[in-house]
Scaffold this active site. Structure first.
Site, short mmCIF file in Angstrom:
data_model
loop_
_atom_site.label_atom_id
_atom_site.label_comp_id
_atom_site.label_asym_id
_atom_site.label_seq_id
_atom_site.Cartn_x
_atom_site.Cartn_y
_atom_site.Cartn_z
N HIS A 19 31.64 29.36 36.19
CA HIS A 19 31.30 30.63 35.48
C HIS A 19 29.81 30.63 35.91
CE1 HIS A 19 34.47 29.89 32.29
NE2 HIS A 19 34.97 30.63 33.17
N HIS A 42 43.89 35.25 36.55
CA HIS A 42 44.36 34.39 35.66
C HIS A 42 43.29 34.03 34.55
CE1 HIS A 42 46.36 33.30 39.18
NE2 HIS A 42 47.52 32.80 38.50
N SER A 100 36.05 33.40 31.46
CA SER A 100 35.71 34.32 32.79
C SER A 100 35.77 35.74 32.38
CB SER A 100 36.57 33.95 33.74
OG SER A 100 37.80 34.17 33.67
N GLU A 118 47.12 38.14 32.61
CA GLU A 118 47.34 36.84 32.14
C GLU A 118 48.81 36.86 31.81
OE1 GLU A 118 45.98 33.85 31.19
OE2 GLU A 118 48.04 33.53 30.43
N ASP A 142 52.11 38.54 36.41
CA ASP A 142 51.72 37.53 37.23
C ASP A 142 50.52 38.21 38.01
OD1 ASP A 142 53.45 35.30 39.25
OD2 ASP A 142 51.84 36.53 40.11
N GLY A 143 49.61 37.13 38.13
CA GLY A 143 48.14 37.62 38.79
C GLY A 143 48.14 37.51 40.15
N ASP A 163 41.79 31.97 39.31
CA ASP A 163 41.54 30.78 38.64
C ASP A 163 42.92 30.19 38.13
OD1 ASP A 163 40.35 28.73 37.36
OD2 ASP A 163 39.60 30.00 35.79
#
Ligand SMILES: C[S@@+](CC[C@H](N)C(=O)[O-])C[C@H]1O[C@@H](n2cnc3c(N)ncnc32)[C@H](O)[C@@H]1O
Length: 280
Positions: A19, A42, A100, A118, A142-143, A163
């Site tokens: 971060h 994510h 994030s 997500e 699905d990212g 991430d």
């Protein structure tokens, strides 16, 4: 089945590195009036109550953000990151920690856009709840696949944060694979990829970095922070961030920041760091 829940780790040393870098990247994007797009593949829950029983289980934030927050006046280079944390808390208290998405929302201006992905059924509900005032586009998908499908974005400049939990070893392959495809569609984007540094028997960071190097990205910065020695069999002693197309000042900023983080967050004086740049 997805089992990872970020609440167990919120605010730990890996979140601090991730971060802090994310904040420096968003700060750099916000120096221009033109809007930017922030894409989080994510996203997690968006934000976390540190009093939650999951977070309290190992209280990892005590070895992470808590060590910096007490002396935050000593870290002017992290003012933006601390402001994002302060926005969730009152005064000096540290009751909540931003994920994030909340960090990104702190830097968001009216002309900027947030896209959050997500996959976990419950976590996406938490994300929607926590980000309901941000105007973010939230995708329950699905990212890795979503990233490629959504590029190039509008506005045309911006940042992607990748991430994944890396609980499944396929995640390592998917990072390199989706990034190569994403980069072909949007070569001017900034991409930040977080990865864990694990015990010798299970660490896959070298393989990930080799796979990324083989993709032939033009400019790449790799920053690592360890808070202790690497164990033989089990445990995460640190983490890394690879940044593609880093803003010109980032290398210099991280060269100043990483030694200080290693000293402050290192356990029993055993912190260490690494910074490598490829391309011009
Ligand atoms: C490390 S956490 C994210 C933390 C968040 N980026 C932050 O910094 O606050 C990883 C998240 O990815 C989610 N996830 C796992 N596989 C996914 C996938 N293929 N696509 C999108 N989300 C996924 C998990 O449910 C989890 O919430």
């Amino acid at each position: 089945m997805l089992s990872y829940r970020h609440a167990f780790h919120a605010g730990n040393h890996a979140d601090v590195l991730k971060h802090a870098v994310q904040s420096l990247l968003l700060e750099a994007l916000a120096t221009k009036d033109k809007g930017f797009c922030y894409i989080d593949t994510h996203a997690g829950a968006g934000g976390y109550a540190l009093s939650h029983e999951w977070t309290q289980k190992k209280a990892e934030y005590l070895g992470g953000i808590d060590l910096l927050w007490q002396r935050r006046q000593d870290w002017p280079e992290l003012a933006g990151y601390f402001a994002a944390i302060a926005a969730m808390n009152g005064g000096d208290r540290l009751d909540y920690y931003p994920g994030s998405p909340k960090v990104a929302a702190h830097f968001q201006r009216p002309q900027d856009k947030l896209v959050l992905m997500e996959l976990h059924n419950n976590e996406v509900d938490n994300l929607r709840q926590n980000m309901r005032q941000s105007g973010a586009a939230i995708h329950h998908r699905d990212g890795f696949e979503g990233l490629v499908a959504l590029l190039p974005p509008t506005p045309k400049r911006g940042l992607v944060l990748i991430d994944p939990p890396y609980e499944l070893k396929e995640d390592y392959h998917k990072v390199a694979d989706s990034l190569a495809k994403a980069y072909r569609r949007w070569p001017i984007g900034i991409y930040a990829i977080w990865y864990p540094l694990l015990a010798k028997a299970v660490d896959r960071s070298a393989g990930l970095k080799q796979a990324l190097a083989r993709c032939g990205f033009e400019r790449m910065l790799c920053a690592e922070l360890s808070v202790g020695p690497q164990a033989e069999d089990f445990g995460m002693h640190g983490s890394g961030m690879v940044v593609l197309n880093p803003p010109w000042k980032l290398g210099e900023q991280l060269a100043g920041l990483l030694p200080r983080l290693a000293e402050r967050l290192g356990q029993d004086g055993q912190g260490s760091w690494k910074l490598e740049a490829t391309g011009s």
